[in-house]
Design a protein around this motif. Structure first.
Motif, PDB file in Angstrom:
ATOM      1  N   THR B  85      38.904  -3.289  48.170  1.00  0.00           N
ATOM      2  CA  THR B  85      40.119  -3.252  48.882  1.00  0.00           C
ATOM      3  C   THR B  85      39.753  -2.314  50.203  1.00  0.00           C
ATOM      4  OG1 THR B  85      41.537  -3.860  47.373  1.00  0.00           O
ATOM      5  CG2 THR B  85      42.514  -2.888  49.389  1.00  0.00           C
ATOM      6  N   MET B  86      39.209  -1.199  49.860  1.00  0.00           N
ATOM      7  CA  MET B  86      38.694  -0.260  50.748  1.00  0.00           C
ATOM      8  C   MET B  86      37.712  -0.799  51.879  1.00  0.00           C
ATOM      9  SD  MET B  86      38.260   3.086  48.330  1.00  0.00           S
ATOM     10  CE  MET B  86      38.396   4.340  49.616  1.00  0.00           C
ATOM     11  N   ALA B  87      36.726  -1.383  51.450  1.00  0.00           N
ATOM     12  CA  ALA B  87      35.897  -2.125  52.069  1.00  0.00           C
ATOM     13  C   ALA B  87      36.353  -3.415  53.056  1.00  0.00           C
ATOM     14  CB  ALA B  87      34.657  -2.801  51.280  1.00  0.00           C
ATOM     15  N   GLY B  88      37.218  -4.107  52.289  1.00  0.00           N
ATOM     16  CA  GLY B  88      37.690  -5.145  53.259  1.00  0.00           C
ATOM     17  C   GLY B  88      38.639  -4.626  54.145  1.00  0.00           C
ATOM     18  N   PHE B  89      39.411  -3.452  54.060  1.00  0.00           N
ATOM     19  CA  PHE B  89      40.220  -2.895  54.994  1.00  0.00           C
ATOM     20  C   PHE B  89      39.511  -2.256  56.195  1.00  0.00           C
ATOM     21  CE2 PHE B  89      42.899   0.492  56.537  1.00  0.00           C
ATOM     22  CZ  PHE B  89      44.115  -0.090  56.986  1.00  0.00           C
ATOM     23  N   ALA B  90      38.253  -1.464  55.733  1.00  0.00           N
ATOM     24  CA  ALA B  90      37.468  -0.775  56.627  1.00  0.00           C
ATOM     25  C   ALA B  90      36.818  -2.032  57.538  1.00  0.00           C
ATOM     26  CB  ALA B  90      36.324  -0.102  56.095  1.00  0.00           C
ATOM     27  N   PRO B 100      29.347  -4.511  56.552  1.00  0.00           N
ATOM     28  CA  PRO B 100      29.499  -5.835  56.195  1.00  0.00           C
ATOM     29  C   PRO B 100      28.073  -6.298  55.602  1.00  0.00           C
ATOM     30  CG  PRO B 100      30.446  -5.171  58.425  1.00  0.00           C
ATOM     31  CD  PRO B 100      29.778  -3.755  57.624  1.00  0.00           C
ATOM     32  N   LEU B 101      26.835  -5.817  56.051  1.00  0.00           N
ATOM     33  CA  LEU B 101      25.831  -6.291  55.474  1.00  0.00           C
ATOM     34  C   LEU B 101      25.597  -6.013  54.255  1.00  0.00           C
ATOM     35  CD1 LEU B 101      23.153  -7.293  56.613  1.00  0.00           C
ATOM     36  CD2 LEU B 101      22.396  -4.975  56.467  1.00  0.00           C
ATOM     37  N   LEU B 102      26.167  -4.949  53.530  1.00  0.00           N
ATOM     38  CA  LEU B 102      25.858  -4.522  52.034  1.00  0.00           C
ATOM     39  C   LEU B 102      26.867  -5.234  51.214  1.00  0.00           C
ATOM     40  CD1 LEU B 102      25.284  -0.782  52.109  1.00  0.00           C
ATOM     41  CD2 LEU B 102      23.660  -2.395  51.316  1.00  0.00           C
ATOM     42  N   VAL B 103      28.195  -5.420  51.820  1.00  0.00           N
ATOM     43  CA  VAL B 103      29.270  -6.479  51.136  1.00  0.00           C
ATOM     44  C   VAL B 103      28.504  -7.695  50.818  1.00  0.00           C
ATOM     45  CG1 VAL B 103      31.362  -7.479  51.509  1.00  0.00           C
ATOM     46  CG2 VAL B 103      31.123  -4.865  51.516  1.00  0.00           C
ATOM     47  N   LEU B 104      28.013  -8.147  51.891  1.00  0.00           N
ATOM     48  CA  LEU B 104      27.793  -9.620  51.939  1.00  0.00           C
ATOM     49  C   LEU B 104      26.373 -10.225  51.262  1.00  0.00           C
ATOM     50  CD1 LEU B 104      29.208 -10.922  55.516  1.00  0.00           C
ATOM     51  CD2 LEU B 104      30.121 -11.310  53.155  1.00  0.00           C
ATOM     52  N   THR B 105      25.226  -9.230  51.310  1.00  0.00           N
ATOM     53  CA  THR B 105      23.946  -9.658  50.936  1.00  0.00           C
ATOM     54  C   THR B 105      24.244  -9.975  49.470  1.00  0.00           C
ATOM     55  OG1 THR B 105      23.290  -7.752  51.721  1.00  0.00           O
ATOM     56  CG2 THR B 105      22.097  -9.473  52.501  1.00  0.00           C
ATOM     57  N   PRO B 106      24.672  -9.017  48.517  1.00  0.00           N
ATOM     58  CA  PRO B 106      24.510  -9.275  47.182  1.00  0.00           C
ATOM     59  C   PRO B 106      25.171 -10.723  46.807  1.00  0.00           C
ATOM     60  CG  PRO B 106      25.585  -7.023  47.607  1.00  0.00           C
ATOM     61  CD  PRO B 106      25.343  -7.677  48.978  1.00  0.00           C
ATOM     62  N   ILE B 107      26.125 -11.252  47.637  1.00  0.00           N
ATOM     63  CA  ILE B 107      26.493 -12.463  47.485  1.00  0.00           C
ATOM     64  C   ILE B 107      25.701 -13.703  47.814  1.00  0.00           C
ATOM     65  CG2 ILE B 107      28.626 -14.054  47.905  1.00  0.00           C
ATOM     66  CD1 ILE B 107      30.326 -11.752  48.376  1.00  0.00           C
ATOM     67  N   GLY B 144      32.055  -7.122  46.802  1.00  0.00           N
ATOM     68  CA  GLY B 144      32.051  -8.174  48.012  1.00  0.00           C
ATOM     69  C   GLY B 144      32.987  -9.180  47.798  1.00  0.00           C
ATOM     70  N   PHE B 145      33.032  -9.613  46.591  1.00  0.00           N
ATOM     71  CA  PHE B 145      34.122 -10.803  46.438  1.00  0.00           C
ATOM     72  C   PHE B 145      35.593 -10.283  46.940  1.00  0.00           C
ATOM     73  CE2 PHE B 145      30.369 -12.151  44.285  1.00  0.00           C
ATOM     74  CZ  PHE B 145      30.671 -13.766  44.530  1.00  0.00           C
ATOM     75  N   SER B 261      39.729 -19.533  51.338  1.00  0.00           N
ATOM     76  CA  SER B 261      39.377 -19.030  52.283  1.00  0.00           C
ATOM     77  C   SER B 261      38.039 -18.130  52.261  1.00  0.00           C
ATOM     78  CB  SER B 261      40.259 -18.261  53.328  1.00  0.00           C
ATOM     79  OG  SER B 261      40.867 -17.413  52.580  1.00  0.00           O
ATOM     80  N   SER B 262      37.988 -17.946  51.095  1.00  0.00           N
ATOM     81  CA  SER B 262      36.457 -16.925  50.581  1.00  0.00           C
ATOM     82  C   SER B 262      35.554 -17.957  50.658  1.00  0.00           C
ATOM     83  CB  SER B 262      36.497 -16.045  49.354  1.00  0.00           C
ATOM     84  OG  SER B 262      36.806 -17.118  48.311  1.00  0.00           O
TER      85      SER B 262
END
Lengths: 302, 262
Positions: B85-90, B100-107, B144-145, B261-262
């Motif tokens: 939630t913190m990441a999504g908000f940020a 965003p890079l670190l959130v999306l690459t593991p997926i 990430g999700f 939407s994800s």
């Protein structure tokens, strides 16, 4: 409530760090750093009892090597397995596209009130456990299953020897297509749903046949969805090991199976890391191609 | 193929679609049906029984694995919901590059890579492989999700509501707690349920970070499939499917658009 600008700017920066810092720190620690360590592991020697040998030898000299990479390029077995994995992933992507496209098109052209339900029906199986979905095909393709017996009955009528369906390249492809299909349907649907029906109508008014309307209007416009779906299927299909592990017979190993063996059975971590790096590079190239070709072009109409 | 775009007569499309839906559902239905079959073999229908479920609930190893899965999923979804939630908000609020890079690459990369790199990492740090290492790994891939679901909820939100709260004299913290948070709550809950499901279902990353002594439900299913297939696998699969279905229904009630939407 007038505050000096610099103070509120400081506060903004603090808030920004407080919010983005913790997730950033966690992902750096448990994703980025381990990935870098894996790259470092690929140039080290394997330990005597598995794992990694010390970075410095007894004389205090750096104990690093490129041997592991040479092993990959010189030993044809590994390149062959890698190429086979690429082939499996390509076939899987094509099969998924052929099955997903008509379905996505149908859903996109259904009345609005049914679309959510129809798309939910595609996602639902995807939410059940991955292993269960693979295992289900063990039952369906097994030697005693109705399907296998029906196939062999028909083959028998035309005088062909009975075949085995399970533990073959065929069963691996079926499993790969099955677990990845929703990844193809969703981006295709998202794209097709946004098409303006007036375009197809206009083409029809101008005398285009159904075939022409599809190939010259709908399909070209849907290419970004095709590329996105292809990447979402191809990349995970390339690295998977459980499907070939469960549904594949001897000789069905994919690159993921070899990586698993290197880490857990042979315990040659440096070589396993080399294979992982090759896989990462292939995945990144695939993702890069998808991003490049799917980059939105200028609108051609109007 | 010519029938693909038959807008007004989509019979060909319907046939293909029916085939694909059957392809998606028949395997799962077979698993459920055979979980009630009174036969050792998954081949022909003999008669109705609940024996496989009875056997399951007397299987200590299986129950321990289920308990582990549940505990890991609870902790992993709680922590990853907070961090996600913190990441999504940020990501919604600030122009960031690294996050965003670190959130999306593991997926985006094959799961096996996350699994093996964490294996090396934990062993190097002398972290004993087991429940703790599995949980730490699950949090990493769930963030990430959650972040994506929360961000999509935030971008669908009317920004003027928060501004109005600020104009009325709310501090940023009050505006967040009293206005923004309740509005994005369905997204947060959907993200949490998603993380829970992902954690309880994960096989690949768990496989590499579990070590020899800890087992989870998917690991247990895997070893059952590898050793000897009995209808007990069907029973545990059916229960797991039921649980997942329940969570999905709850999630879709709470945030109809978040999952799509994800």
């Amino acid at each position: 409530m007038n505050k000096p600008v610099s103070k509120s700017a400081d506060r903004g920066r603090l808030a920004r760090w407080l919010i983005s810092g913790p997730p950033l720190f966690y992902l750096l620690l448990f994703f980025a750093i381990p990935s870098l360590i894996m790259v470092f592991a690929s140039v080290r020697y394997a330990g005597d009892y598995g794992g990694l040998a010390p970075v410095f030898d007894e004389a205090g000299k750096l104990n690093l090597t490129l041997e592991n990479f040479q092993r990959f390029t010189s030993d044809f077995i590994y390149t062959a397995i890698f190429l086979k994995s690429l082939m499996y992933a390509v076939i899987t992507t094509c099969c998924c596209l052929l099955m997903a496209y008509p379905l996505a098109l149908l859903i996109a052209r259904s009345p609005k009130k049914y679309r959510d339900l129809l798309i939910l029906l595609v996602i639902l199986p995807f939410w059940s456990n991955f292993l269960i979905r693979v295992y289900a095909w063990m039952i369906i393709l097994g030697p005693q299953s109705g399907l296998t017996q029906a196939v062999n009955y028909v083959l028998g009528l035309v005088g062909i020897e009975p075949v085995r369906l399970l533990f073959t390249a065929f069963s691996v492809i079926v499993g790969l297509v099955y677990v990845h299909l929703p990844f193809m349907v969703l981006p295709l649907y998202a794209n097709l749903e946004k098409h303006d029906p007036a375009l197809v109508d206009a083409a029809q008014d101008l005398g285009a046949s159904a075939w022409q309307r599809f190939w010259r209007i709908t399909f070209p416009l849907s290419l970004p969805g095709v590329y996105a779906g292809a990447a979402l299927v191809f990349i995970p299909a390339l690295g998977i090991f459980a499907v070939s592990d469960i549904l594949g017979g001897t000789g069905s190993d994919m690159i993921g199976n070899v990586i698993k063996q290197q880490f857990l059975e042979t315990r040659d971590w440096p070589f396993g890391s080399v294979l992982s790096i090759v896989l990462t590079v292939a995945a990144l190239i695939a993702a890069g191609i998808a991003v490049l070709v799917a980059r939105p072009r200028r609108e051609t109409h109007g | 193929m010519a029938k693909l775009n038959a807008v007004r007569r989509p019979l060909g499309l319907w046939l293909v679609a029916l085939f694909v839906y059957a392809f998606l559902y028949v395997p799962l239905i077979i698993v459920v049906v055979y979980s009630f079959n009174d036969s050792q073999l998954n081949a022909e229908w003999v008669g109705f029984t609940l024996d496989w479920y009875r056997k399951l609930f007397n299987d200590d190893e299986m129950l321990r694995a289920a308990g582990n899965s549940l505990m890991i999923a609870l902790v992993a979804s709680a922590v990853s919901t907070l961090l996600g939630t913190m990441a999504g908000f940020a990501m919604h609020r600030y122009k960031l590059k690294l996050l965003p890079l670190l959130v999306l690459t593991p997926i985006a990369i094959p799961e096996i890579l996350v699994g093996v790199s964490l294996l090396i990492f934990f062993v190097m740090l002398n972290i004993t492989l087991g429940l703790v290492s599995i949980t730490l790994a699950h949090i990493a891939f769930c963030i990430g999700f959650v972040a994506i679901v929360v961000r999509s909820r935030l971008s669908g939100m009317d920004e003027s509501l928060t501004e109005a709260a600020r104009d009325c004299g709310a501090t940023p913290m009050q505006a967040f707690r009293l206005v923004t948070l309740p509005l994005i709550m369905p997204g947060v809950v959907a993200g949490a349920l998603m993380a829970f499901t992902l954690s309880i279902d994960d096989f690949v990353i768990t496989f590499f970070t579990a070590g020899a002594n800890a087992s989870t439900l998917p690991l247990q299913i895997y070893s059952m499939i590898k050793i000897a297939v009995t209808p007990e696998v069907n029973a545990v699969s059916t229960l797991l499917m039921g649980l997942t279905l329940l969570l999905i229904i709850i999630a879709s009630k709470l945030a109809p658009n978040a999952l799509r939407s994800s």
